[in-house]
Design a protein around this motif. Structure first.
Motif, short mmCIF file in Angstrom:
data_model
loop_
_atom_site.label_atom_id
_atom_site.label_comp_id
_atom_site.label_asym_id
_atom_site.label_seq_id
_atom_site.Cartn_x
_atom_site.Cartn_y
_atom_site.Cartn_z
N ASN A 1 0.83 -1.20 0.00
CA ASN A 1 0.00 0.00 0.00
C ASN A 1 0.86 1.26 0.00
O ASN A 1 0.59 2.21 -0.71
N ARG A 2 1.94 1.24 0.77
CA ARG A 2 2.83 2.40 0.84
C ARG A 2 3.53 2.62 -0.50
O ARG A 2 3.68 3.76 -0.95
N VAL A 3 3.93 1.54 -1.16
CA VAL A 3 4.55 1.66 -2.48
C VAL A 3 3.55 2.22 -3.48
O VAL A 3 3.89 3.08 -4.31
N LYS A 4 2.31 1.77 -3.38
CA LYS A 4 1.28 2.28 -4.30
C LYS A 4 1.04 3.78 -4.06
O LYS A 4 0.86 4.54 -5.01
N LEU A 5 1.09 4.21 -2.80
CA LEU A 5 0.89 5.62 -2.50
C LEU A 5 2.06 6.48 -2.94
O LEU A 5 1.91 7.68 -3.18
N LEU A 6 3.25 5.89 -3.07
CA LEU A 6 4.44 6.64 -3.49
C LEU A 6 4.75 6.47 -4.97
O LEU A 6 5.85 6.78 -5.41
N ASP A 7 3.80 6.01 -5.73
CA ASP A 7 3.99 5.83 -7.17
C ASP A 7 4.34 7.17 -7.81
O ASP A 7 3.64 8.17 -7.60
N PRO A 8 5.44 7.25 -8.58
CA PRO A 8 5.85 8.53 -9.16
C PRO A 8 4.80 9.16 -10.09
O PRO A 8 4.79 10.37 -10.29
N LYS A 9 3.92 8.37 -10.67
CA LYS A 9 2.91 8.91 -11.58
C LYS A 9 1.80 9.65 -10.84
O LYS A 9 1.12 10.48 -11.42
N GLY A 10 1.62 9.37 -9.57
CA GLY A 10 0.56 10.03 -8.82
C GLY A 10 0.73 9.81 -7.33
O GLY A 10 -0.08 9.13 -6.72
N ALA A 11 1.78 10.36 -6.77
CA ALA A 11 2.07 10.16 -5.35
C ALA A 11 1.05 10.87 -4.47
O ALA A 11 0.54 11.94 -4.82
N ASP A 12 0.76 10.30 -3.33
CA ASP A 12 -0.16 10.88 -2.37
C ASP A 12 0.52 12.08 -1.71
O ASP A 12 1.57 11.95 -1.09
N PRO A 13 -0.05 13.29 -1.84
CA PRO A 13 0.61 14.49 -1.31
C PRO A 13 0.80 14.46 0.21
O PRO A 13 1.80 14.96 0.72
N ASP A 14 -0.13 13.89 0.93
CA ASP A 14 0.01 13.83 2.39
C ASP A 14 1.21 12.96 2.80
O ASP A 14 1.98 13.33 3.68
N LEU A 15 1.35 11.83 2.14
CA LEU A 15 2.46 10.94 2.46
C LEU A 15 3.79 11.56 2.05
O LEU A 15 4.78 11.46 2.77
N VAL A 16 3.82 12.22 0.91
CA VAL A 16 5.05 12.89 0.47
C VAL A 16 5.44 13.98 1.46
O VAL A 16 6.61 14.09 1.85
N GLY A 17 4.48 14.77 1.90
CA GLY A 17 4.77 15.80 2.89
C GLY A 17 5.26 15.22 4.20
O GLY A 17 6.20 15.73 4.82
N GLU A 18 4.63 14.13 4.62
CA GLU A 18 5.06 13.48 5.86
C GLU A 18 6.49 12.97 5.76
O GLU A 18 7.31 13.16 6.67
N LEU A 19 6.81 12.34 4.63
CA LEU A 19 8.17 11.82 4.45
C LEU A 19 9.20 12.94 4.36
O LEU A 19 10.31 12.81 4.87
N LEU A 20 8.85 14.05 3.69
CA LEU A 20 9.79 15.18 3.61
C LEU A 20 10.08 15.75 5.00
O LEU A 20 11.22 16.07 5.32
N ARG A 21 9.05 15.86 5.80
CA ARG A 21 9.26 16.40 7.15
C ARG A 21 10.05 15.42 8.03
O ARG A 21 10.91 15.82 8.81
N LYS A 22 9.74 14.15 7.89
CA LYS A 22 10.36 13.14 8.75
C LYS A 22 11.80 12.83 8.33
O LYS A 22 12.70 12.82 9.17
N GLU A 23 12.01 12.56 7.05
CA GLU A 23 13.32 12.11 6.58
C GLU A 23 14.24 13.27 6.17
O GLU A 23 15.44 13.19 6.39
N GLY A 24 13.69 14.30 5.59
CA GLY A 24 14.54 15.39 5.07
C GLY A 24 14.61 16.60 5.97
O GLY A 24 15.32 17.55 5.67
N ASN A 25 13.86 16.60 7.06
CA ASN A 25 13.81 17.73 7.99
C ASN A 25 13.39 19.03 7.30
O ASN A 25 13.90 20.10 7.60
N PHE A 26 12.46 18.92 6.35
CA PHE A 26 11.90 20.09 5.68
C PHE A 26 10.64 20.53 6.43
O PHE A 26 9.84 19.71 6.84
N VAL A 27 10.48 21.85 6.57
CA VAL A 27 9.28 22.40 7.20
C VAL A 27 8.84 23.63 6.42
O VAL A 27 9.62 24.27 5.72
#
Length: 103
Positions: free
Chosen positions: A67-93
Protein backbone atom coordinates in the motif's frame (compact mmCIF):
# COMPACT_ATOMS: atom_id res chain seq x y z
CA UNK A 1 32.83 -83.90 21.43
CA UNK A 2 29.71 -84.33 19.33
CA UNK A 3 27.79 -82.28 21.89
CA UNK A 4 30.16 -79.30 21.43
CA UNK A 5 29.81 -79.49 17.65
CA UNK A 6 26.01 -79.36 17.94
CA UNK A 7 26.23 -76.24 20.15
CA UNK A 8 28.67 -74.63 17.72
CA UNK A 9 26.36 -75.40 14.80
CA UNK A 10 23.38 -73.93 16.70
CA UNK A 11 25.31 -70.73 17.44
CA UNK A 12 26.39 -70.40 13.81
CA UNK A 13 22.81 -70.99 12.66
CA UNK A 14 21.46 -68.36 15.08
CA UNK A 15 23.93 -65.61 14.10
CA UNK A 16 22.17 -64.68 10.84
CA UNK A 17 18.64 -64.38 12.24
CA UNK A 18 19.98 -62.72 15.39
CA UNK A 19 21.77 -60.08 13.34
CA UNK A 20 18.64 -59.54 11.23
CA UNK A 21 16.53 -59.14 14.39
CA UNK A 22 18.95 -56.59 15.87
CA UNK A 23 18.93 -54.67 12.59
CA UNK A 24 15.11 -54.59 12.53
CA UNK A 25 15.02 -53.43 16.16
CA UNK A 26 17.49 -50.65 15.38
CA UNK A 27 15.39 -49.48 12.43
CA UNK A 28 12.21 -49.58 14.53
CA UNK A 29 13.92 -47.62 17.32
CA UNK A 30 15.09 -45.01 14.85
CA UNK A 31 11.57 -44.77 13.41
CA UNK A 32 10.18 -44.04 16.87
CA UNK A 33 12.97 -42.08 18.58
CA UNK A 34 14.87 -40.57 15.64
CA UNK A 35 14.87 -36.91 14.59
CA UNK A 36 12.03 -37.54 12.14
CA UNK A 37 10.37 -40.26 14.20
CA UNK A 38 6.95 -40.55 15.72
CA UNK A 39 7.91 -38.71 18.91
CA UNK A 40 9.19 -35.71 16.91
CA UNK A 41 5.80 -35.11 15.26
CA UNK A 42 4.57 -33.02 18.21
CA UNK A 43 7.56 -30.71 17.92
CA UNK A 44 7.04 -30.39 14.18
CA UNK A 45 3.37 -29.57 14.67
CA UNK A 46 4.24 -26.85 17.20
CA UNK A 47 6.89 -25.42 14.88
CA UNK A 48 4.40 -25.46 12.00
CA UNK A 49 1.83 -23.55 14.07
CA UNK A 50 4.48 -20.97 15.03
CA UNK A 51 5.53 -20.58 11.40
CA UNK A 52 1.88 -20.15 10.38
CA UNK A 53 1.49 -17.31 12.89
CA UNK A 54 4.72 -15.74 11.68
CA UNK A 55 3.57 -16.07 8.07
CA UNK A 56 0.29 -14.30 8.85
CA UNK A 57 2.18 -11.40 10.48
CA UNK A 58 4.52 -11.14 7.50
CA UNK A 59 1.58 -11.10 5.09
CA UNK A 60 0.04 -8.17 6.99
CA UNK A 61 3.37 -6.34 6.89
CA UNK A 62 3.76 -7.10 3.17
CA UNK A 63 0.29 -5.73 2.43
CA UNK A 64 1.09 -2.54 4.34
CA UNK A 65 4.32 -2.11 2.37
CA UNK A 66 2.47 -2.74 -0.93
CA UNK A 67 0.00 0.00 0.00
CA UNK A 68 2.83 2.40 0.84
CA UNK A 69 4.55 1.66 -2.48
CA UNK A 70 1.28 2.28 -4.30
CA UNK A 71 0.89 5.62 -2.50
CA UNK A 72 4.44 6.64 -3.49
CA UNK A 73 3.99 5.83 -7.17
CA UNK A 74 5.85 8.53 -9.16
CA UNK A 75 2.91 8.91 -11.58
CA UNK A 76 0.56 10.03 -8.82
CA UNK A 77 2.07 10.16 -5.35
CA UNK A 78 -0.16 10.88 -2.37
CA UNK A 79 0.61 14.49 -1.31
CA UNK A 80 0.01 13.83 2.39
CA UNK A 81 2.46 10.94 2.46
CA UNK A 82 5.05 12.89 0.47
CA UNK A 83 4.77 15.80 2.89
CA UNK A 84 5.06 13.48 5.86
CA UNK A 85 8.17 11.82 4.45
CA UNK A 86 9.79 15.18 3.61
CA UNK A 87 9.26 16.40 7.15
CA UNK A 88 10.36 13.14 8.75
CA UNK A 89 13.32 12.11 6.58
CA UNK A 90 14.54 15.39 5.07
CA UNK A 91 13.81 17.73 7.99
CA UNK A 92 11.90 20.09 5.68
CA UNK A 93 9.28 22.40 7.20
CA UNK A 94 7.06 25.21 5.96
CA UNK A 95 7.99 28.71 7.10
CA UNK A 96 4.74 29.06 9.07
CA UNK A 97 5.09 25.76 10.98
CA UNK A 98 6.11 25.55 14.62
CA UNK A 99 8.29 22.62 15.68
CA UNK A 100 7.51 21.10 19.06
CA UNK A 101 10.23 18.73 20.31
CA UNK A 102 8.84 15.60 21.94
CA UNK A 103 11.89 14.77 24.07
Amino acid sequence: MAHKEKIGDLIKAALGPGFALLTLLAIAGYAVLGPTGILAWGEYRTALDNRGTQLAELKVERDALKNRVKLLDPKGADPDLVGELLRKEGNFVHPDEIIVPLK
